[in-house]
Design an enzyme around this catalytic site. Structure first.
Site, PDB file in Angstrom:
ATOM      1  CE1 TYR A 155       5.825  -2.841   2.963  1.00  0.00           C
ATOM      2  CE2 TYR A 155       6.437  -5.132   3.321  1.00  0.00           C
ATOM      3  CZ  TYR A 155       5.527  -4.191   2.880  1.00  0.00           C
ATOM      4  OH  TYR A 155       4.333  -4.595   2.350  1.00  0.00           O
ATOM      5  CB  THR A 190       1.047  -4.512  -6.987  1.00  0.00           C
ATOM      6  OG1 THR A 190       2.140  -4.553  -6.053  1.00  0.00           O
ATOM      7  CG2 THR A 190      -0.148  -5.253  -6.407  1.00  0.00           C
TER       8      THR A 190
END
Length: 267
Positions: A155, A190
């Site tokens: 990532y 989220t």
């Protein structure tokens, strides 16, 4: 909110949930015309219906993981309202796992979704921005695009790549009145951790304590709109918290950050 976004055409990827969803609501409330993109038609329809001006919202399905299919998406986005003024690159996936655990295929998958899709869409939209002598690319990176901590190698690599690409692009297109804003969000509340790639082929599928304690997405959306309106080159999005402090330490005391990084294991 000012009238800055009134009648501007904004294309948002990753618009079916999280930051993208709440950006859609905030932009619509500000009078923007929206092109909303993601993979899930039903979720995009739900977001569209909840916008302040759903009649000024178009849906353009796309899959960021299928980079070859993105070549014609800019033309379709422009056709929705005759132009695009601002593109918000927002979709993506994340990762949890040690370098020794994570398969090479997972690294490739994250680079395709979080980096190459952004490059492909940018290259397809850039000729339109160049012709109209205006445009604004807004890029959702991450604090992990500036630092390195355990279990985030794939990532972080993709997010670091975004900074390199879009910093270079900014230098190339400034003469054509094209702007680039790179967002470096900290933890935002989220569901992204539920789909994080891991050594398990089924993914993480659990909630993250860090993310659950993060900034509410509607507040993140407001911070992002302020950054766009200011034309910021780069903007931290999130609470004044450990993530922002980590950015400061890494910039001004990199040796100190290197020593504390091994302890920054995501929860």
């Amino acid at each position: 909110m000012s009238d800055f976004f009134n009648n501007k055409v904004v294309w948002v990827t990753g618009a079916s949930s999280g930051i993208g969803e709440f950006l859609a609501y905030a932009l619509s409330a500000g009078g923007a015309k929206l092109v909303l993109s993601a993979r899930r038609q039903e979720e995009l329809e739900r977001v569209k219906a909840a916008c302040a001006n759903p009649g000024q919202v178009k849906i353009l399905l796309l899959d960021l993981g299928d980079v070859p299919s993105l070549e014609d998406k800019a033309a379709k986005a422009v056709a929705c309202f005759g132009r695009v003024d601002i593109m918000v690159h927002n979709g993506g996936i994340t990762q949890r796992g040690l370098v020794t655990e994570l398969a090479l295929e997972a690294h490739r998958r994250i680079m395709e979704v979080d980096y190459f899709s952004y490059v492909a869409l940018t290259k397809s939209l850039l000729p339109y921005f160049t012709e109209q002598k205006s445009g604004h690319f807004v890029v959702t990176s991450s604090v992990m695009g500036k630092v390195g901590t355990p279990m985030r190698s794939a990532y972080a690599a993709a997010k670091h790549a975004l900074h390199g690409f879009f910093d270079c692009l900014r230098a190339e297109v400034v003469a054509d009145n094209i702007k680039v804003t790179i967002l470096t969000p900290g933890y935002i509340r989220t569901n992204i951790s539920l789909y994080a790639l891991t050594k398990d082929p089924y993914g993480l599928a659990v909630r993250s304590e860090n993310i659950d304690n993060g900034l509410a997405p509607e507040k993140a959306a407001k911070q992002i709109l302020r950054a766009i309106e200011k034309g910021a080159f780069e903007a931290y999005i999130g609470r004044f918290s450990s993530e922002r402090f980590a950015l400061w330490v890494n910039q001004f005391l990199p040796g100190v950050f290197t020593r504390i990084a091994p302890r920054l294991i995501p929860k």
